[in-house]
Design an enzyme around this catalytic site. Structure first.
Site, PDB file in Angstrom:
ATOM      1  N   GLY A  90       0.818  -1.208   0.000  1.00  0.00           N
ATOM      2  CA  GLY A  90       0.000   0.000   0.000  1.00  0.00           C
ATOM      3  C   GLY A  90       0.845   1.248   0.000  1.00  0.00           C
ATOM      4  O   GLY A  90       1.277   1.710   1.061  1.00  0.00           O
TER       5      GLY A  90
ATOM      6  N   ASN B 167       2.318  -2.550  -4.474  1.00  0.00           N
ATOM      7  CA  ASN B 167       1.060  -1.822  -4.583  1.00  0.00           C
ATOM      8  C   ASN B 167       0.235  -2.487  -5.680  1.00  0.00           C
ATOM      9  O   ASN B 167       0.785  -2.951  -6.687  1.00  0.00           O
ATOM     10  CB  ASN B 167       1.304  -0.352  -4.944  1.00  0.00           C
TER      11      ASN B 167
ATOM     12  N   SER C 286       0.747   7.106  14.889  1.00  0.00           N
ATOM     13  CA  SER C 286       0.275   8.486  14.997  1.00  0.00           C
ATOM     14  C   SER C 286       1.374   9.462  14.616  1.00  0.00           C
ATOM     15  O   SER C 286       2.544   9.258  14.922  1.00  0.00           O
ATOM     16  CB  SER C 286      -0.190   8.796  16.416  1.00  0.00           C
TER      17      SER C 286
ATOM     18  N   GLY D  55       0.606  11.522  11.513  1.00  0.00           N
ATOM     19  CA  GLY D  55       0.265  11.995  10.178  1.00  0.00           C
ATOM     20  C   GLY D  55       1.362  11.701   9.175  1.00  0.00           C
ATOM     21  O   GLY D  55       2.255  10.875   9.401  1.00  0.00           O
TER      22      GLY D  55
ATOM     23  N   HIS E 291      -6.111   7.580  21.893  1.00  0.00           N
ATOM     24  CA  HIS E 291      -5.262   8.715  21.497  1.00  0.00           C
ATOM     25  C   HIS E 291      -6.066   9.666  20.622  1.00  0.00           C
ATOM     26  O   HIS E 291      -6.074  10.885  20.829  1.00  0.00           O
ATOM     27  CB  HIS E 291      -4.030   8.194  20.744  1.00  0.00           C
ATOM     28  N   ASN E 292      -6.771   9.113  19.642  1.00  0.00           N
ATOM     29  CA  ASN E 292      -7.546   9.955  18.731  1.00  0.00           C
ATOM     30  C   ASN E 292      -8.734  10.603  19.422  1.00  0.00           C
ATOM     31  O   ASN E 292      -9.117  11.722  19.094  1.00  0.00           O
ATOM     32  CB  ASN E 292      -8.009   9.136  17.527  1.00  0.00           C
TER      33      ASN E 292
ATOM     34  N   GLU F 170      -7.370  13.475  21.137  1.00  0.00           N
ATOM     35  CA  GLU F 170      -7.074  14.442  20.068  1.00  0.00           C
ATOM     36  C   GLU F 170      -8.328  15.231  19.684  1.00  0.00           C
ATOM     37  O   GLU F 170      -8.283  16.452  19.515  1.00  0.00           O
ATOM     38  CB  GLU F 170      -6.532  13.679  18.866  1.00  0.00           C
ATOM     39  N   TYR F 171      -9.461  14.543  19.560  1.00  0.00           N
ATOM     40  CA  TYR F 171     -10.729  15.211  19.248  1.00  0.00           C
ATOM     41  C   TYR F 171     -11.033  16.280  20.296  1.00  0.00           C
ATOM     42  O   TYR F 171     -11.401  17.414  19.979  1.00  0.00           O
ATOM     43  CB  TYR F 171     -11.882  14.204  19.216  1.00  0.00           C
TER      44      TYR F 171
ATOM     45  N   LYS G 260     -13.222  10.390  10.782  1.00  0.00           N
ATOM     46  CA  LYS G 260     -13.053   9.076  10.153  1.00  0.00           C
ATOM     47  C   LYS G 260     -13.472   7.917  11.043  1.00  0.00           C
ATOM     48  O   LYS G 260     -13.326   6.763  10.664  1.00  0.00           O
ATOM     49  CB  LYS G 260     -11.600   8.899   9.699  1.00  0.00           C
TER      50      LYS G 260
ATOM     51  N   ARG H 193     -36.016   6.098  40.830  1.00  0.00           N
ATOM     52  CA  ARG H 193     -36.016   4.754  40.251  1.00  0.00           C
ATOM     53  C   ARG H 193     -36.781   3.781  41.133  1.00  0.00           C
ATOM     54  O   ARG H 193     -37.491   2.886  40.635  1.00  0.00           O
ATOM     55  CB  ARG H 193     -34.575   4.258  40.056  1.00  0.00           C
TER      56      ARG H 193
END
Length: 496
Positions: A31, A54, A151, A153, A208-209, A212-213, A283, A469
């Protein structure tokens, strides 16, 4: 599908020539998109011969031609059999294709050409549950599977990412030399580590992401206050972030925020940020982190708010219709001493970031118990100190806190972070209050504050929820200082 060959090449002949004339590659990669190409060049640059494939042969040719002085370290392959023959056994092969079905298709194709003890490494942004399934499916096949979070990028892939590995320790040892060599370094320490079995690496990358958000959303909220509440222009705001990056907020995201805000659009001459549509993409990793937090029963409210904010941002047409329906109320200008306000904004962002990290690490701790991973929290903090998107100077302190046992229950309980939050949370409280009064939305910052307030409150308000409740569903409740389940004196009105 995956073994499309260039008609003018004979893979068998090429493989035979390579046996005679060339040293075997140490690792393979499938790839050659942007991330795959950069990772391959990084591997080659660190002295490790790499075989690449590829499905589009012209992409392979173009990659080799662009490799420049690294060309001799790259072995181009035009079929999977040729790829397997080019790598020294046991063969580690990195897959850098789209997450989901393409990964399963590629694994199925590789099973026909690989041998016992060969290692398939998925380095994409996979759902960790898919990684666990693939690990299980390959168990007993002779092949080994690694789920590897990467991680940093494009730049990180090329010059040093943070690498989070999940799989068997034996398979990690086979690739450790290569992965530690290509990873980012923090004061000489590689930002790559084995974190546990099966999906551990991809789970840590998911969280981690998620952090990040939250980090990105809180930065955007502070930007919104500076832009709308103080009426500051992008370049002026950029200078504020540039200054903050010299202090306690020093981090990659603060650094690039300053650069983004300083940039002009060549086409219009306007600040780039002013010509970008306010509709954020995603994503899936942020959403996965929220889902898993909920499944584990661990609050990650700042991350949840950040994911929701991205979803809300995508509803551009609805937001414009709502603005028309309610009238353009705008954001009221915030008055007062500007220097004091900027200091409050800096500390508010600092407190919010701490809360987001605390939530992320709490989710990882819960998952570690749930899936028997024994995730090494100090190591995770260490490998995030360089290379990754959320790298910041705070992570060094986090690594020390987890290493000393001071953050065994929650990062907010570590002595160093107790001191930081005592200093910073009053500013977070003032900023959330002033933003709310002015009409400037701060969902992640306000969620971080609510989390902090709820966490530090010895007696909350859930006693009333338990009473409710019990009233409508006879669920029972605990009494203070007594064992057992009890019911209230609700009488005949209960359940109606």
């Amino acid at each position: 599908m995956w073994e499309r060959r260039s008609p003018e090449r004979n893979p068998q002949q090429a493989s035979e020539r390579r046996e005679e004339t060339m040293e075997k590659a140490e690792i393979g990669l499938i790839g050659l998109g942007t991330m795959g190409s950069n990772l391959a060049l990084n591997i080659a640059e660190h002295g490790h011969r790499i075989a690449v494939f590829n499905r589009t042969p012209s992409r392979t040719d173009a990659f080799v031609e662009s490799a420049g002085s690294l060309k001799d370290m790259v072995v181009p392959c035009y079929g999977l059999e040729e790829l397997a023959a080019a790598i020294r056994p046991p063969r580690p092969i990195i897959i850098m294709v789209l997450a989901g079905k393409p990964v399963d298709e590629q694994i199925a194709a590789l099973r026909g050409v690989l041998s016992d003890n060969d290692i398939v490494i998925d380095a994409g942004n996979a759902n960790f549950r898919d990684t666990m399934r693939r690990f299980s499916e390959l168990s007993g096949s002779g092949l080994t599977f690694i789920g590897m979070g990467v991680s940093g990028g494009e730049e990180g892939a090329r010059h040093g990412p943070s690498i989070m590995v999940g799989g068997t320790e034996e398979s990690w040892k086979r690739v450790e030399k290569v992965l530690t060599a290509i990873s980012a370094k923090f004061k000489g320490e590689p930002c790559a580590a084995w974190l546990g079995h099966d999906g551990a690496g991809h789970f840590v990358k998911t969280i981690h992401n998620g952090i990040e958000y939250a980090d990105m959303q809180m930065i955007a909220e502070i930007y919104g206050i500076l832009r709308d509440g103080l009426g500051m222009a992008p370049k002026e705001i950029g200078k504020v972030f540039e200054e903050w990056n010299k202090g306690r907020l020093n981090s990659y995201l603060i650094e690039i925020t300053a650069k983004v805000l300083a940039a002009d659009d060549p086409k219009t001459g306007k600040p780039v940020v002013d010509i970008i549509l306010d509709r954020a993409g995603q994503k899936g990793t942020g959403k996965w982190s929220v889902i898993e937090a909920q499944q584990l029963g661990i609050p990650a409210t700042a991350i949840e708010a950040a994911v929701a904010a991205r979803v809300l941002s995508s509803l551009k047409d609805e937001r414009q219709a709502a603005e028309k329906a309610y009238g353009d109320m705008g954001v009221e200008k915030i008055s007062g001493d500007k220097a004091a306000l900027l200091k409050d904004l800096e500390l508010a962002l600092f407190a919010g970031k701490i809360a987001a990290y605390a939530q992320g690490f709490a989710v990882m701790s819960g998952a570690s118990k749930e899936f028997n991973w024994n995730l090494p929290m100090p190591t995770i903090a260490k490998i995030w100190r360089a290379g990754c998107i959320i790298r910041s100077q705070m992570l060094d302190t986090m690594a020390e806190a987890f290493g000393s046992g001071g953050a065994s229950t929650n990062l907010l309980m570590a002595p160093a972070f107790i001191a930081m939050m005592k200093e910073a949370h009053p500013s977070l409280r003032r900023i959330v209050a002033r933003a709310s009064e002015a009409g400037s939305p701060v969902p992640a910052l306000s969620s971080a504050l609510a989390y902090f307030d709820s966490y530090r409150q010895g007696r909350g308000t859930s006693n009333l929820i338990q009473a409710q409740r019990d009233f409508f569903g006879a669920h029972g409740f605990e009494r203070i200082g007594e064992q057992g389940a009890f019911h209230g004196p609700w009488g005949s009105g209960a359940g109606h």
